[in-house]
Write an enzyme that holds these catalytic residues in place. Structure first.
Site, PDB file in Angstrom:
ATOM      1  N   HIS A  82       0.804  -1.158  -0.065  1.00 20.67           N
ATOM      2  CA  HIS A  82       0.119   0.050  -0.046  1.00 20.67           C
ATOM      3  C   HIS A  82       0.954   1.174  -0.104  1.00 20.67           C
ATOM      4  CE1 HIS A  82      -4.251  -1.570   1.317  1.00 20.67           C
ATOM      5  NE2 HIS A  82      -3.645  -2.344   0.358  1.00 20.67           N
ATOM      6  N   TYR A 107      -9.398   6.105   7.026  1.00 18.23           N
ATOM      7  CA  TYR A 107      -9.489   6.620   8.319  1.00 18.23           C
ATOM      8  C   TYR A 107     -10.504   7.620   8.460  1.00 18.23           C
ATOM      9  CZ  TYR A 107      -5.201   3.722   9.631  1.00 18.23           C
ATOM     10  OH  TYR A 107      -4.421   2.856   9.961  1.00 18.23           O
ATOM     11  N   PRO A 157      -4.864   0.662  18.563  1.00 20.79           N
ATOM     12  CA  PRO A 157      -4.224   0.150  17.225  1.00 20.79           C
ATOM     13  C   PRO A 157      -4.573   0.989  16.072  1.00 20.79           C
ATOM     14  CG  PRO A 157      -6.458  -0.478  17.806  1.00 20.79           C
ATOM     15  CD  PRO A 157      -5.990  -0.018  19.246  1.00 20.79           C
ATOM     16  N   LYS A 199       0.884  -0.005  15.340  1.00 22.35           N
ATOM     17  CA  LYS A 199       2.133  -0.192  15.632  1.00 22.35           C
ATOM     18  C   LYS A 199       2.461  -1.087  16.291  1.00 22.35           C
ATOM     19  CE  LYS A 199       3.906   3.395  13.619  1.00 22.35           C
ATOM     20  NZ  LYS A 199       4.106   3.177  12.190  1.00 22.35           N
ATOM     21  N   TYR A 219       3.782   6.889   9.884  1.00 22.13           N
ATOM     22  CA  TYR A 219       2.867   5.607   9.758  1.00 22.13           C
ATOM     23  C   TYR A 219       3.768   4.510   9.056  1.00 22.13           C
ATOM     24  CZ  TYR A 219      -1.366   3.235   8.397  1.00 22.13           C
ATOM     25  OH  TYR A 219      -2.255   2.153   8.163  1.00 22.13           O
TER      26      TYR A 219
HETATM   27  C1  LIG Z   1      -7.825  -7.392  18.655  1.00 21.10           C
HETATM   28  C2  LIG Z   1      -6.363  -6.640  18.410  1.00 21.10           C
HETATM   29  C3  LIG Z   1      -6.273  -5.899  17.144  1.00 21.10           C
HETATM   30  C4  LIG Z   1      -4.848  -5.411  17.017  1.00 21.10           C
HETATM   31  N1  LIG Z   1      -4.893  -4.830  15.904  1.00 21.10           N
HETATM   32  C5  LIG Z   1      -3.403  -4.407  15.460  1.00 21.10           C
HETATM   33  C6  LIG Z   1      -3.239  -3.603  14.423  1.00 21.10           C
HETATM   34  O1  LIG Z   1      -4.087  -3.750  13.335  1.00 21.10           O
HETATM   35  N2  LIG Z   1      -2.051  -3.341  13.989  1.00 21.10           N
HETATM   36  C7  LIG Z   1      -0.944  -3.552  14.637  1.00 21.10           C
HETATM   37  O2  LIG Z   1       0.150  -3.158  14.527  1.00 21.10           O
HETATM   38  N3  LIG Z   1      -1.190  -3.955  16.034  1.00 21.10           N
HETATM   39  C8  LIG Z   1      -2.547  -4.574  16.506  1.00 21.10           C
HETATM   40  N4  LIG Z   1      -2.793  -5.248  17.498  1.00 21.10           N
HETATM   41  C9  LIG Z   1      -1.623  -5.266  18.221  1.00 21.10           C
HETATM   42  C10 LIG Z   1      -0.911  -6.632  17.827  1.00 21.10           C
HETATM   43  O3  LIG Z   1      -1.523  -7.624  17.658  1.00 21.10           O
HETATM   44  C11 LIG Z   1       0.269  -6.886  19.047  1.00 21.10           C
HETATM   45  O4  LIG Z   1       1.087  -5.867  19.304  1.00 21.10           O
HETATM   46  C12 LIG Z   1       1.062  -8.005  18.641  1.00 21.10           C
HETATM   47  O5  LIG Z   1       0.321  -9.172  18.545  1.00 21.10           O
HETATM   48  C13 LIG Z   1       2.138  -8.185  19.858  1.00 21.10           C
HETATM   49  O6  LIG Z   1       2.789  -9.352  19.500  1.00 21.10           O
HETATM   50  P1  LIG Z   1       3.520 -10.044  20.679  1.00 21.10           P
HETATM   51  O7  LIG Z   1       4.223 -11.191  20.317  1.00 21.10           O
HETATM   52  O8  LIG Z   1       4.418  -9.018  21.703  1.00 21.10           O
HETATM   53  O9  LIG Z   1       2.349 -10.587  21.812  1.00 21.10           O
HETATM   54  P2  LIG Z   1       1.000 -11.544  21.389  1.00 21.10           P
HETATM   55  O10 LIG Z   1       0.653 -11.590  20.082  1.00 21.10           O
HETATM   56  O11 LIG Z   1      -0.097 -11.325  22.231  1.00 21.10           O
HETATM   57  O12 LIG Z   1       1.483 -12.964  21.848  1.00 21.10           O
HETATM   58  C14 LIG Z   1       1.742 -13.334  23.347  1.00 21.10           C
HETATM   59  C15 LIG Z   1       1.741 -14.741  23.307  1.00 21.10           C
HETATM   60  O13 LIG Z   1       2.413 -15.421  24.588  1.00 21.10           O
HETATM   61  C16 LIG Z   1       1.612 -16.621  24.989  1.00 21.10           C
HETATM   62  N5  LIG Z   1       1.315 -16.279  26.221  1.00 21.10           N
HETATM   63  C17 LIG Z   1       0.899 -15.601  27.226  1.00 21.10           C
HETATM   64  N6  LIG Z   1       1.070 -16.012  28.503  1.00 21.10           N
HETATM   65  C18 LIG Z   1       2.068 -16.928  28.465  1.00 21.10           C
HETATM   66  C19 LIG Z   1       2.269 -17.978  29.264  1.00 21.10           C
HETATM   67  N7  LIG Z   1       2.370 -17.767  30.636  1.00 21.10           N
HETATM   68  N8  LIG Z   1       3.030 -19.135  28.902  1.00 21.10           N
HETATM   69  C20 LIG Z   1       3.250 -19.170  27.606  1.00 21.10           C
HETATM   70  N9  LIG Z   1       2.867 -18.474  26.713  1.00 21.10           N
HETATM   71  C21 LIG Z   1       1.955 -17.374  27.055  1.00 21.10           C
HETATM   72  C22 LIG Z   1       0.035 -16.106  24.244  1.00 21.10           C
HETATM   73  O14 LIG Z   1      -0.791 -17.104  24.098  1.00 21.10           O
HETATM   74  C23 LIG Z   1       0.480 -15.412  22.661  1.00 21.10           C
HETATM   75  O15 LIG Z   1       0.601 -16.457  21.844  1.00 21.10           O
HETATM   76  C24 LIG Z   1      -4.042  -5.532  17.607  1.00 21.10           C
HETATM   77  C25 LIG Z   1      -4.294  -6.302  19.145  1.00 21.10           C
HETATM   78  C26 LIG Z   1      -5.461  -6.733  19.306  1.00 21.10           C
HETATM   79  C27 LIG Z   1      -5.703  -7.651  20.502  1.00 21.10           C
END
Ligand SMILES: Cc1cc2nc3c(=O)[nH]c(=O)nc-3n(C[C@H](O)[C@H](O)[C@H](O)COP(=O)(O)OP(=O)(O)OC[C@H]3O[C@@H](n4cnc5c(N)ncnc54)[C@H](O)[C@@H]3O)c2cc1C
Length: 401
Positions: free
Chosen positions: A72, A211, A303, A307, A395
């Site tokens: 995009h 947006y 969101p 980021k 962005y």
């Molecule tokens: C509904 C929603 C929409 C979003 N939309 C956007 C978007 O449009 N753009 C964007 O950039 N970001 C978005 N985000 C944010 C983005 O998804 C997160 O920032 C991203 O997933 C972060 O990745 P992470 O690996 O740090 O954490 P997570 O993806 O949360 O992964 C953490 C993992 O750890 C595991 N875990 C937790 N506790 C334990 C434990 N005790 N033992 C073992 N495993 C464990 C979980 O099951 C999970 O699989 C959104 C978030 C949500 C909730």
């Protein structure tokens, strides 16, 4: 069990870190509390910054993204029935973003991890991080099956310990790792609204994200593929997604995207509906002894700025480089700088996400004066190249490291 780097969580942060470490010749074990199907289906982010795209390619995880992802070159801002396109490459010297769902990023990284034989234990829940201030930190965990291998069934619930040189908490906002960082400081803001998000089996009504700021509230038009739309409506924070019928959702989206030209919104079957709360959160520092926090475990952004996933990628790239540097030179310099290096970028993303959120959402109780200011801010962005460039640069992404 023993490894060099124990990683808690197989979201994008944990999975990419394992891949980067593997490429650097450093062994790791990933513990994930949920099963593989859950991790691969969890609908979340969808926008990859240019830097994230480059990192995934360099890590060997970009092949399907390059085939199926949608590049995009801009977004549309919509307000007061007007449409304004922000042209990223023209404003940033050629940068763009990629629409490729988080689910697909995770699927690609899981496949690579399993192919390379790297231990990735699903249905294995970390219970606590212990001895983080020593040079032998440990993760106490419980696995669902006899050996904790992928897909293992049964409520074995056996407890075990993973001894590590380093532990990385990539376990998201609700994980256990952050609790092992004592004396931390947290910064938090919750918003009195959330996003009602839908997935719909219909081709996107526009070829770039839209947006929309409207007196009835914010709306976002996004997409997951050429045949699947992802759309959002600002709703009060305590909204039950099921209290909105499909027809009500489409009617409300139509109102908030209204324009003076003949643009129309395509409707289709809604396949998923949920409400996401909006929160800004930062935990400082992102390190305690040999325990490091990465991704949502350390920080959350609303969101609106897309980021969250990109910040998680920046953290683990910085950490993987620091661990490789330690292995190659014996120096802790980069590990010592990890928290400060990441937090500089995190706070830029917090600022941008806050700016975008307050620019586009109607705050309950906002005065007419504040409404006018919001429109003036939008007018400024759409009439000043400097203001528009600032948005485009943020962005498409801040530099990593
Ligand atoms: C509904 C929603 C929409 C979003 N939309 C956007 C978007 O449009 N753009 C964007 O950039 N970001 C978005 N985000 C944010 C983005 O998804 C997160 O920032 C991203 O997933 C972060 O990745 P992470 O690996 O740090 O954490 P997570 O993806 O949360 O992964 C953490 C993992 O750890 C595991 N875990 C937790 N506790 C334990 C434990 N005790 N033992 C073992 N495993 C464990 C979980 O099951 C999970 O699989 C959104 C978030 C949500 C909730």
């Amino acid at each position: 069990m023993r490894t060099t780097v124990g990683i808690i969580g197989a979201g994008p942060a944990g999975l990419l870190l394992a891949r980067l470490l593997h490429n650097a010749g450093i062994d790791s074990v990933v513990l994930e509390s949920r099963d593989r199907a859950y991790v691969e289906r969890r609908q979340r982010a969808g926008i990859l910054e240019q830097g994230t795209v480059d990192v995934l390619r360099a890590a060997g995880a970009g092949e399907r993204m390059d085939r199926e992802g949608l590049r995009h070159d801009g977004i549309e801002l919509r307000f007061a029935r007007r449409r304004h396109r922000v042209d990223f490459p023209a404003l940033t010297g050629g940068r763009s973003v990629m629409v490729y769902a988080q689910t697909e990023v995770c699927k690609d990284l899981i496949a690579l991890q399993l192919k390379s034989g790297g231990p990735l234990l699903f249905e294995t829940e970390a219970l606590a991080v212990e001895d983080a201030e020593t040079d032998r930190p440990r993760i106490r965990f419980r696995h669902g099956g006899a050996d904790g291998t992928e897909g293992a069934e049964g409520a074995g619930g056996a407890e075990d310990v993973l001894e590590c040189d380093y532990v990385v908490g990539c376990d998201g906002f609700w994980g256990v790792a952050r609790a092992a960082v004592p004396d931390g400081r947290t910064f938090e803001r919750t918003y009195p609204f959330g996003w009602l998000g839908i997935l719909a089996d219909v081709a996107p009504s526009h070829d770039e994200l839209v947006y929309a700021r409207h007196d009835r509230g914010f709306a976002l038009l996004s997409m997951r593929s050429p045949s699947v739309s992802r759309l959002y409506l600002q709703v009060p924070a305590d909204t039950d997604a099921d209290s909105w019928s499909d027809e009500q959702i489409w009617d409300e989206l139509e109102r908030r995207f209204e324009t003076d030209d003949d643009w129309t919104l395509r409707r289709g079957p809604i396949t998923q509906k949920s409400v996401t709360p909006m929160r800004s959160y930062v935990h400082e520092p992102m390190r305690h002894g040999r325990l490091f926090l990465a991704g949502d475990a350390a920080h959350i952004v609303p969101p609106t700025g897309a980021k969250g996933l990109n910040l998680a990628v920046g953290d683990v790239v910085t950490l993987a480089q620091a661990l490789a540097h330690r292995t190659a030179t014996g120096s802790d310099d980069l590990l010592d700088a990890y928290s400060e290096t990441c937090l500089r970028r995190v706070w830029q993303a917090e600022r941008f996400s806050y700016d975008m959120t307050t620019l586009l959402h109607g705050a309950p109780g906002a005065t007419p004066f504040e409404d006018r200011l919001q429109l003036a801010r939008l007018d400024r962005i759409t009439s000043s190249r400097a203001a528009e460039t600032d948005l485009a640069e943020a962005y498409t992404g801040f530099p990593i490291g």
